[in-house]
Write a protein that holds these residues in place. Structure first.
Motif, PDB file in Angstrom:
ATOM      1  N   ARG A   1      91.805  -2.880  35.259  1.00 26.96           N
ATOM      2  CA  ARG A   1      92.231  -4.270  35.434  1.00 26.96           C
ATOM      3  C   ARG A   1      92.403  -4.594  36.898  1.00 26.96           C
ATOM      4  NH1 ARG A   1      97.243  -5.392  31.610  1.00 26.96           N
ATOM      5  NH2 ARG A   1      97.884  -3.612  32.807  1.00 26.96           N
ATOM      6  N   LEU A   2      91.937  -5.775  37.277  1.00 24.33           N
ATOM      7  CA  LEU A   2      92.162  -6.286  38.628  1.00 24.33           C
ATOM      8  C   LEU A   2      92.990  -7.555  38.534  1.00 24.33           C
ATOM      9  CD1 LEU A   2      88.682  -5.959  40.387  1.00 24.33           C
ATOM     10  CD2 LEU A   2      90.647  -4.470  40.614  1.00 24.33           C
ATOM     11  N   ARG A   3      93.745  -7.804  39.591  1.00 29.27           N
ATOM     12  CA  ARG A   3      94.536  -9.026  39.669  1.00 29.27           C
ATOM     13  C   ARG A   3      94.080  -9.796  40.889  1.00 29.27           C
ATOM     14  NH1 ARG A   3      99.750 -10.953  41.455  1.00 29.27           N
ATOM     15  NH2 ARG A   3     100.061  -9.125  42.735  1.00 29.27           N
ATOM     16  N   LEU A   4      93.737 -11.065  40.688  1.00 30.72           N
ATOM     17  CA  LEU A   4      93.371 -11.962  41.774  1.00 30.72           C
ATOM     18  C   LEU A   4      94.544 -12.902  41.994  1.00 30.72           C
ATOM     19  CD1 LEU A   4      90.647 -10.984  40.457  1.00 30.72           C
ATOM     20  CD2 LEU A   4      89.653 -13.055  41.378  1.00 30.72           C
ATOM     21  N   PHE A   5      94.899 -13.145  43.256  1.00 30.51           N
ATOM     22  CA  PHE A   5      96.075 -13.953  43.549  1.00 30.51           C
ATOM     23  C   PHE A   5      95.887 -14.681  44.870  1.00 30.51           C
ATOM     24  CE2 PHE A   5      96.572  -9.748  45.244  1.00 30.51           C
ATOM     25  CZ  PHE A   5      97.076  -9.944  46.515  1.00 30.51           C
ATOM     26  N   LEU A   6      96.625 -15.778  45.036  1.00 26.78           N
ATOM     27  CA  LEU A   6      96.637 -16.503  46.297  1.00 26.78           C
ATOM     28  C   LEU A   6      97.550 -15.765  47.266  1.00 26.78           C
ATOM     29  CD1 LEU A   6      96.875 -20.205  45.101  1.00 26.78           C
ATOM     30  CD2 LEU A   6      94.937 -19.086  46.211  1.00 26.78           C
ATOM     31  N   VAL A   7      97.011 -15.346  48.382  1.00 24.25           N
ATOM     32  CA  VAL A   7      97.785 -14.621  49.381  1.00 24.25           C
ATOM     33  C   VAL A   7      98.805 -15.576  49.989  1.00 24.25           C
ATOM     34  CG1 VAL A   7      97.656 -13.426  51.597  1.00 24.25           C
ATOM     35  CG2 VAL A   7      95.911 -13.018  49.851  1.00 24.25           C
ATOM     36  N   GLY A   8     100.032 -15.131  50.063  1.00 27.74           N
ATOM     37  CA  GLY A   8     101.098 -15.944  50.628  1.00 27.74           C
ATOM     38  C   GLY A   8     101.966 -16.601  49.576  1.00 27.74           C
ATOM     39  N   ASP A   9     101.458 -16.757  48.354  1.00 31.14           N
ATOM     40  CA  ASP A   9     102.259 -17.371  47.298  1.00 31.14           C
ATOM     41  C   ASP A   9     103.205 -16.385  46.642  1.00 31.14           C
ATOM     42  OD1 ASP A   9     101.098 -19.757  47.801  1.00 31.14           O
ATOM     43  OD2 ASP A   9     100.046 -19.942  45.903  1.00 31.14           O
ATOM     44  N   GLU A  10     102.855 -15.114  46.673  1.00 31.98           N
ATOM     45  CA  GLU A  10     103.707 -14.103  46.070  1.00 31.98           C
ATOM     46  C   GLU A  10     103.439 -12.767  46.733  1.00 31.98           C
ATOM     47  OE1 GLU A  10     101.489 -12.448  42.270  1.00 31.98           O
ATOM     48  OE2 GLU A  10     102.050 -14.534  42.095  1.00 31.98           O
ATOM     49  N   THR A  11     104.283 -11.823  46.481  1.00 31.45           N
ATOM     50  CA  THR A  11     104.115 -10.487  47.030  1.00 31.45           C
ATOM     51  C   THR A  11     103.241  -9.666  46.090  1.00 31.45           C
ATOM     52  OG1 THR A  11     106.321 -10.625  47.960  1.00 31.45           O
ATOM     53  CG2 THR A  11     105.327  -8.434  47.823  1.00 31.45           C
ATOM     54  N   PRO A  12     102.106  -9.135  46.586  1.00 39.13           N
ATOM     55  CA  PRO A  12     101.276  -8.300  45.717  1.00 39.13           C
ATOM     56  C   PRO A  12     102.052  -7.095  45.210  1.00 39.13           C
ATOM     57  CG  PRO A  12     100.120  -8.820  47.750  1.00 39.13           C
ATOM     58  CD  PRO A  12     101.534  -9.292  47.902  1.00 39.13           C
ATOM     59  N   GLY A  13     101.836  -6.764  43.941  1.00 35.93           N
ATOM     60  CA  GLY A  13     102.508  -5.617  43.362  1.00 35.93           C
ATOM     61  C   GLY A  13     103.898  -5.927  42.834  1.00 35.93           C
ATOM     62  N   ALA A  14     104.349  -7.160  43.005  1.00 38.52           N
ATOM     63  CA  ALA A  14     105.671  -7.525  42.508  1.00 38.52           C
ATOM     64  C   ALA A  14     105.654  -7.533  40.975  1.00 38.52           C
ATOM     65  CB  ALA A  14     106.076  -8.901  43.033  1.00 38.52           C
ATOM     66  N   ALA A  15     106.820  -7.376  40.401  1.00 37.10           N
ATOM     67  CA  ALA A  15     106.911  -7.373  38.935  1.00 37.10           C
ATOM     68  C   ALA A  15     106.487  -8.740  38.401  1.00 37.10           C
ATOM     69  CB  ALA A  15     108.331  -7.058  38.505  1.00 37.10           C
ATOM     70  N   LEU A  16     105.571  -8.708  37.475  1.00 36.64           N
ATOM     71  CA  LEU A  16     105.051  -9.935  36.883  1.00 36.64           C
ATOM     72  C   LEU A  16     105.253  -9.913  35.390  1.00 36.64           C
ATOM     73  CD1 LEU A  16     101.651 -10.077  38.748  1.00 36.64           C
ATOM     74  CD2 LEU A  16     103.645 -11.479  39.199  1.00 36.64           C
ATOM     75  N   PRO A  17     105.341 -11.056  34.760  1.00 32.11           N
ATOM     76  CA  PRO A  17     105.451 -11.074  33.303  1.00 32.11           C
ATOM     77  C   PRO A  17     104.151 -10.519  32.703  1.00 32.11           C
ATOM     78  CG  PRO A  17     105.182 -13.298  34.157  1.00 32.11           C
ATOM     79  CD  PRO A  17     105.344 -12.386  35.330  1.00 32.11           C
ATOM     80  N   ALA A  18     104.294  -9.837  31.576  1.00 38.05           N
ATOM     81  CA  ALA A  18     103.104  -9.268  30.904  1.00 38.05           C
ATOM     82  C   ALA A  18     102.211 -10.390  30.417  1.00 38.05           C
ATOM     83  CB  ALA A  18     103.554  -8.399  29.736  1.00 38.05           C
ATOM     84  N   ARG A  19     100.928 -10.288  30.780  1.00 36.35           N
ATOM     85  CA  ARG A  19      99.973 -11.316  30.371  1.00 36.35           C
ATOM     86  C   ARG A  19      98.575 -10.740  30.468  1.00 36.35           C
ATOM     87  NH1 ARG A  19      99.536 -17.525  31.942  1.00 36.35           N
ATOM     88  NH2 ARG A  19      97.718 -17.879  30.686  1.00 36.35           N
ATOM     89  N   SER A  20      97.719 -11.056  29.532  1.00 34.82           N
ATOM     90  CA  SER A  20      96.361 -10.554  29.608  1.00 34.82           C
ATOM     91  C   SER A  20      95.330 -11.615  29.640  1.00 34.82           C
ATOM     92  CB  SER A  20      96.013  -9.648  28.468  1.00 34.82           C
ATOM     93  OG  SER A  20      96.885  -9.637  27.441  1.00 34.82           O
TER      94      SER A  20
END
Length: 102
Positions: free
Chosen positions: A83-102
């Motif tokens: 699994r890969l996660r794509l995210f907007l840089v600056g909006d959140e900290t990568p690797g932070a705890a996230l709600p489970a979602r697929s």
């Protein structure tokens, strides 16, 4: 006694998927660009399965295209082996705890 084998080719596993044609690949990347882009725009991140190297390359390419389109960096990080996660840089900290979602 050892024998030399000539003109012998390995056969792919019968359950292995056929590679996409150039047109199919372009359509699939366009679909990912739209669908993942909409999800990132709404939530700031998206998680997507990537079982093969080609899947990972495809998602990294989509992230680069989204970055160029929006003028904002879209980051990519591996959550686990498939699994890969794509995210907007600056909006959140990568690797932070996230709600489970697929």
């Amino acid at each position: 006694m050892a024998r030399d084998l000539y003109n012998v080719r390995t056969r792919p596993a019968e359950d292995a998927p056929e590679p996409l044609s150039a047109e199919e690949e372009a359509r699939f990347r366009a679909l990912l660009f739209t669908e993942l882009g909409n999800r990132i725009a709404d939530e700031g991140w998206v998680r997507f399965p990537a079982y093969t190297r080609e899947d990972r390359r495809r998602l990294v390419d989509v992230a680069h295209r989204l970055s160029a389109h929006w003028g904002r960096q879209v980051g990519v990080e591996a959550e686990d082996e498939c699994r890969l996660r794509l995210f907007l840089v600056g909006d959140e900290t990568p690797g932070a705890a996230l709600p489970a979602r697929s």
